[in-house]
Design an enzyme around this catalytic site. Structure first.
Site, short mmCIF file in Angstrom:
data_model
loop_
_atom_site.label_atom_id
_atom_site.label_comp_id
_atom_site.label_asym_id
_atom_site.label_seq_id
_atom_site.Cartn_x
_atom_site.Cartn_y
_atom_site.Cartn_z
CG ASP A 192 -2.03 1.03 1.09
OD1 ASP A 192 -2.34 1.23 0.18
OD2 ASP A 192 -2.52 1.41 2.21
CG ASP A 252 -0.14 1.04 8.04
OD1 ASP A 252 -0.14 -0.29 8.23
OD2 ASP A 252 -1.33 1.55 7.37
#
Length: 339
Positions: A210, A231
């Site tokens: 992502d 993340d």
């Protein structure tokens, strides 16, 4: 259908995660909180900044129930630890004295992280893009050394066929638009398959998954100057271009220039197979299909109708149909440069 794509009643998933529960969970890990807690911008999980009596604040991530297995979360943690060992600027889960980074409190699973400051990178600067490219190349060089076992891949099945099937089986698309969505989404998937056929047998590796600008924090000065990747919750196996195409924007010429700058750094550490250029618009199409299903599958989570009030309206689905039609045309265009 795997756990990630099953419909689950999310209404109560985080209902017991009160501020008191969050602080108690952090103190359960041996940290003394001073009572201050700040909810951060996250919808898939619940993420908080926790102030401590001594030292810098921590980030606590409480994982969405039934999304990942413990083994899948630990695989991600292991990958990030491998990147840390290579001195790549990422943020690993803090391990306790037993070497554990995944914790359980009541019926919640959570991890703790050091707080990483920074701002969004300046993508108009060639040197910045090259720097980011070098680090992604290093991430991919490490990611190619092993494979995930417990995480599904970014591919036409998991990101295209499964979310489309789920949406068509549940009551989200308005009745008068269902046939149009059914037809155009199938045409889009057919286009994705053609793109994959043109690309051929592109190797899969462990990715960030992502890698948009919101997950890259730029530190301007000091020993930590440069980009930091945060993340890895969506980390999966996939083609390397997945971590590059979301950094591109603007006209075709602008994207060509941006990708050239990124690859200038990337190829210092990892070879780029130009056949992957056939996959850029295919991966964008898969992300669009997956995103609509992601919103729908979590619509019973009270946070989602508040954060995404425009979802599941007539206008929303009309726009998605138009968007997929545009993607069908884009997938038939030539890649950014000759392969």
């Amino acid at each position: 259908m795997d756990k990630e794509n099953q419909i689950v009643s999310q209404a109560g998933s985080f209902s017991g995660l009160t501020p008191e529960c969050v602080l108690d969970a952090v103190e359960y890990c041996g940290f003394r909180c001073d009572g201050r807690l700040l909810a951060l911008n996250s919808y898939e999980n619940r993420v908080y900044q926790i102030a401590l009596e001594e030292g810098a604040p921590l980030i606590a991530k409480f994982y969405r129930p039934q999304r990942w297995t413990d083994q899948a979360i630990l695989e991600e943690h292991q990958f990030v630890q491998e990147l840390v060992a290579q001195e790549i600027p990422v943020v690993p889960a803090i391990r306790d004295r037993h070497g554990q980074g995944l914790h359980h409190y009541q019926h919640y699973r959570f991890s703790l992280f050091a707080r990483q400051s920074g701002r969004a990178p300046e993508t108009g600067d060639a040197a910045t893009l090259s720097w980011i490219g070098r680090l992604i190349g290093r991430i991919h060089a490490c990611g190619a050394t092993h494979s995930y076992v417990h995480r599904p891949s970014i591919d036409p099945h998991h990101f295209g066929v499964m979310p489309r099937t789920w949406l068509l089986q549940h009551d989200f698309i308005p009745a008068d638009l269902q046939e149009a969505y059914r037809s155009v989404s199938q045409q889009a998937l057919d286009g994705v398959v053609r793109c994959y056929e043109r690309a051929g047998d592109v190797p899969l590796l462990r990715l960030h998954g992502d890698c948009h600008l919101g997950n890259i924090l730029w530190v301007s000065d000091g020993e930590q100057a440069g980009p930091h990747f945060v993340d890895f919750d969506d980390s999966r196996m996939g083609p390397g271009i997945q971590d590059l195409w979301m950094l591109l924007s603007g006209s075709r010429a602008e994207m060509q220039a941006q990708l050239t700058d990124i690859l200038t750094g990337y190829e210092d550490f990892y070879e780029f197979d130009s056949r992957q250029l056939y996959l850029i618009e295919a991966l964008r199409t898969l992300r669009l299909l997956h995103y609509s299903a992601w919103l729908a599958q979590r619509w019973n989570d009270p946070a989602f109708p508040v954060a995404f009030p425009w979802f599941n309206t007539q206008h929303y689905w009309q726009d998605r149909i138009l968007e997929l039609r545009e993607q069908i045309a884009l997938m038939d265009e030539a890649p950014l440069w000759p392969v």
